[in-house]
Write a protein that holds these residues in place. Structure first.
Motif, PDB file in Angstrom:
ATOM      1  N   GLU A 107      -1.269   9.796 -28.591  1.00 28.58           N
ATOM      2  CA  GLU A 107      -2.292   9.322 -29.516  1.00 28.58           C
ATOM      3  C   GLU A 107      -3.660   9.907 -29.221  1.00 28.58           C
ATOM      4  OE1 GLU A 107      -2.315   5.086 -29.521  1.00 28.58           O
ATOM      5  OE2 GLU A 107      -0.349   4.893 -30.481  1.00 28.58           O
ATOM      6  N   ASP A 108      -3.947  10.149 -27.939  1.00 29.39           N
ATOM      7  CA  ASP A 108      -5.266  10.654 -27.573  1.00 29.39           C
ATOM      8  C   ASP A 108      -5.158  11.398 -26.247  1.00 29.39           C
ATOM      9  OD1 ASP A 108      -5.084   8.638 -25.604  1.00 29.39           O
ATOM     10  OD2 ASP A 108      -6.213   7.219 -26.825  1.00 29.39           O
ATOM     11  N   ASP A 109      -6.303  11.839 -25.721  1.00 33.21           N
ATOM     12  CA  ASP A 109      -6.288  12.619 -24.482  1.00 33.21           C
ATOM     13  C   ASP A 109      -5.732  11.836 -23.302  1.00 33.21           C
ATOM     14  OD1 ASP A 109      -7.395  14.736 -25.828  1.00 33.21           O
ATOM     15  OD2 ASP A 109      -9.441  14.399 -25.125  1.00 33.21           O
ATOM     16  N   ASP A 110      -6.106  10.562 -23.178  1.00 35.70           N
ATOM     17  CA  ASP A 110      -5.610   9.752 -22.057  1.00 35.70           C
ATOM     18  C   ASP A 110      -4.097   9.595 -22.128  1.00 35.70           C
ATOM     19  OD1 ASP A 110      -8.162   9.443 -21.034  1.00 35.70           O
ATOM     20  OD2 ASP A 110      -8.520   7.532 -22.062  1.00 35.70           O
ATOM     21  N   ALA A 111      -3.585   9.384 -23.331  1.00 38.28           N
ATOM     22  CA  ALA A 111      -2.130   9.266 -23.500  1.00 38.28           C
ATOM     23  C   ALA A 111      -1.452  10.587 -23.189  1.00 38.28           C
ATOM     24  CB  ALA A 111      -1.803   8.819 -24.925  1.00 38.28           C
ATOM     25  N   GLU A 112      -2.100  11.688 -23.531  1.00 44.42           N
ATOM     26  CA  GLU A 112      -1.536  13.004 -23.230  1.00 44.42           C
ATOM     27  C   GLU A 112      -1.447  13.219 -21.720  1.00 44.42           C
ATOM     28  OE1 GLU A 112      -2.278  17.748 -24.250  1.00 44.42           O
ATOM     29  OE2 GLU A 112      -3.282  16.186 -25.417  1.00 44.42           O
ATOM     30  N   ILE A 113      -2.471  12.800 -20.997  1.00 45.22           N
ATOM     31  CA  ILE A 113      -2.455  12.927 -19.533  1.00 45.22           C
ATOM     32  C   ILE A 113      -1.322  12.090 -18.936  1.00 45.22           C
ATOM     33  CG2 ILE A 113      -3.739  12.375 -17.427  1.00 45.22           C
ATOM     34  CD1 ILE A 113      -6.294  13.175 -18.976  1.00 45.22           C
ATOM     35  N   ARG A 114      -1.095  10.907 -19.491  1.00 46.06           N
ATOM     36  CA  ARG A 114       0.023  10.085 -19.006  1.00 46.06           C
ATOM     37  C   ARG A 114       1.356  10.793 -19.245  1.00 46.06           C
ATOM     38  NH1 ARG A 114      -3.274   5.954 -21.179  1.00 46.06           N
ATOM     39  NH2 ARG A 114      -2.063   5.833 -23.107  1.00 46.06           N
ATOM     40  N   GLU A 115       1.450  11.502 -20.377  1.00 42.21           N
ATOM     41  CA  GLU A 115       2.667  12.266 -20.645  1.00 42.21           C
ATOM     42  C   GLU A 115       2.829  13.401 -19.640  1.00 42.21           C
ATOM     43  OE1 GLU A 115       5.218  11.836 -22.717  1.00 42.21           O
ATOM     44  OE2 GLU A 115       4.322   9.907 -23.233  1.00 42.21           O
ATOM     45  N   TYR A 116       1.721  14.014 -19.228  1.00 33.07           N
ATOM     46  CA  TYR A 116       1.803  15.054 -18.192  1.00 33.07           C
ATOM     47  C   TYR A 116       2.460  14.486 -16.943  1.00 33.07           C
ATOM     48  CZ  TYR A 116      -1.908  17.579 -20.787  1.00 33.07           C
ATOM     49  OH  TYR A 116      -2.660  18.220 -21.731  1.00 33.07           O
ATOM     50  N   GLN A 117       2.001  13.312 -16.543  1.00 31.02           N
ATOM     51  CA  GLN A 117       2.532  12.688 -15.325  1.00 31.02           C
ATOM     52  C   GLN A 117       4.018  12.386 -15.475  1.00 31.02           C
ATOM     53  OE1 GLN A 117      -0.567   9.593 -15.603  1.00 31.02           O
ATOM     54  NE2 GLN A 117      -1.149  10.105 -13.510  1.00 31.02           N
ATOM     55  N   THR A 118       4.386  11.842 -16.628  1.00 31.31           N
ATOM     56  CA  THR A 118       5.789  11.490 -16.857  1.00 31.31           C
ATOM     57  C   THR A 118       6.678  12.729 -16.870  1.00 31.31           C
ATOM     58  OG1 THR A 118       5.161   9.527 -18.135  1.00 31.31           O
ATOM     59  CG2 THR A 118       7.393  10.386 -18.465  1.00 31.31           C
ATOM     60  N   LEU A 119       6.261  13.756 -17.596  1.00 28.14           N
ATOM     61  CA  LEU A 119       7.071  14.965 -17.714  1.00 28.14           C
ATOM     62  C   LEU A 119       7.181  15.695 -16.380  1.00 28.14           C
ATOM     63  CD1 LEU A 119       5.768  16.240 -21.160  1.00 28.14           C
ATOM     64  CD2 LEU A 119       8.053  15.360 -20.660  1.00 28.14           C
ATOM     65  N   ARG A 120       6.123  15.699 -15.613  1.00 29.33           N
ATOM     66  CA  ARG A 120       6.189  16.341 -14.289  1.00 29.33           C
ATOM     67  C   ARG A 120       7.173  15.602 -13.382  1.00 29.33           C
ATOM     68  NH1 ARG A 120       4.413  21.136 -12.655  1.00 29.33           N
ATOM     69  NH2 ARG A 120       3.423  20.339 -10.765  1.00 29.33           N
ATOM     70  N   ALA A 121       7.201  14.270 -13.499  1.00 34.40           N
ATOM     71  CA  ALA A 121       8.062  13.471 -12.626  1.00 34.40           C
ATOM     72  C   ALA A 121       9.519  13.487 -13.066  1.00 34.40           C
ATOM     73  CB  ALA A 121       7.553  12.030 -12.583  1.00 34.40           C
TER      74      ALA A 121
END
Length: 366
Positions: A107-121
């Protein structure tokens, strides 16, 4: 090779009359292989139907060969065509490099950063491509802080007071950041469009742009203004800002064209230009005595080609190719990469110049 057997790196090397290492270089670091050798190896790969063992490569390199890209929200159907072309080109270039693109939403930049963390893990994703950069973008800072390979399609657009920012000679803020990026030189595009209109005899050339604060939009406006300044015509320059849609473009054009001296419009996008074109045609029908209005757009979408609209073409295939090249350079330079010693120096910031496609809507002044 025996019938039915699967081609290997060795059989490709024998077929192309090169070493096994050369074949590996063509697959992993093609930029270090001489063009004629690279072409010979690629022909051998095609003729033999060779496919690398992806699972074995992932185990060896500890890389997933997957890149992440946030899918932007749906936008105007006309301007959205540029995104479609870019996604196709990026996916194609990634596949050529042995990579895959994983799309996700946020939805926004903060949500995108959370997706980075999830996808990396969860997927061990190798890196990210970022689109729609803007001032104060927290995504690039997070990726830098966590040492994640990435490239942005778009420059940093921080204001003059931001850390690391500086100001150009014309007073327009820009930021030269250390992270890799690829962008279209919008300023060069609108300079070409404006100069084309001046060469056609127009002297009152207005600009229809996006709301102030859009890095891309302000960059394109700067090219228009610089060209008028060079021609000694900036004193009475006309700017009308609006949202990016056909309807809003028509409304903005109607406001500007109340000034009978305005005979040309440089538009920040094809969407706005199409609205301006409709407004200009209505004006011509109601006031045949008024000088006709020349119009240029930006993006060179299929719709622009269909209606014969002069527009600035963005070489999105070149942008995609350089983005993948910059990401591969980062991946191959990492200490755990088997290709770490084969990396070559390259520019980390790439500005690609667009070109003007002249059509019927930018007629000469009467």
């Amino acid at each position: 090779m025996a019938e039915g057997s699967r081609p290997t790196l060795v059989t490709v090397a024998e077929h192309a009359r090169v070493s096994r290492q050369t074949v590996s270089n063509v697959l992993n670091s093609p930029e270090i292989v001489r063009p004629e050798t690279r072409e010979r190896v690629l022909r051998a790969i095609e003729e033999l139907g060779y496919r690398p063992n992806v699972v074995a490569r992932q185990l060896r390199t500890r890389r997933s060969s997957v890149l992440g890209l946030r899918m932007p929200p749906a936008s105007d159907g006309i301007s959205g065509q540029v995104l479609d072309r870019f996604l196709h080109a990026l996916t194609d270039e990634a596949q050529r490099a042995g990579l895959r693109v994983m799309l996700f939403t946020a939805e926004d930049d903060d949500a995108e950063i959370r997706e980075y963390q999830t996808l990396r893990a969860t997927t061990g994703i190798d890196g990210f491509v970022l689109a729609n950069t803007h001032a104060g973008d927290p995504r690039t800072q997070w990726l830098c802080d966590h040492d994640v390979p990435f490239v942005t399609v778009g420059r940093p657009w921080d204001d003059g007071g931001a850390p690391g920012a500086s100001t150009s000679d014309d007073g327009l803020p820009h930021k030269v950041d250390d992270h890799p990026w690829v962008d279209i030189d919008g300023r060069a595009g609108t300079r070409a469009a404006t100069q084309h209109l001046l060469d056609a005899g127009h002297r009152r050339v207005a600009f229809l742009g996006w709301p102030e604060g859009s890095g891309v939009g302000d960059d394109r406006l700067a090219g228009w203004l610089e060209t008028l300044t060079d021609a000694g015509l900036a004193g009475d320059a006309v700017v009308q800002r609006t949202e990016d849609s056909v309807a809003m473009g028509a409304a903005a054009a109607n406001r500007v064209l109340r000034d009978d001296d305005v005979t040309a419009l440089v538009c920040v996008s094809d969407s706005i230009a199409l609205g301006a074109l409709a407004a200009a045609r209505e004006l011509a029908a109601s006031r045949p005595d008024r000088a006709p209005v020349a119009i240029t757009g930006f993006d060179d979408t299929p719709v622009a080609r269909a209606v014969d609209l002069t527009s600035v073409a963005q070489p999105v295939a070149d942008v995609a190719a350089r983005a993948i090249e910059l990401l591969r350079g980062q991946l191959d330079a990492r200490p755990d990469s088997p290709d770490a010693s084969t990396g070559v120096a390259q520019d980390r910031q790439v500005l690609i110049e667009p070109h003007l496609v002249v059509r019927a809507t930018s007629r000469a002044a009467r």
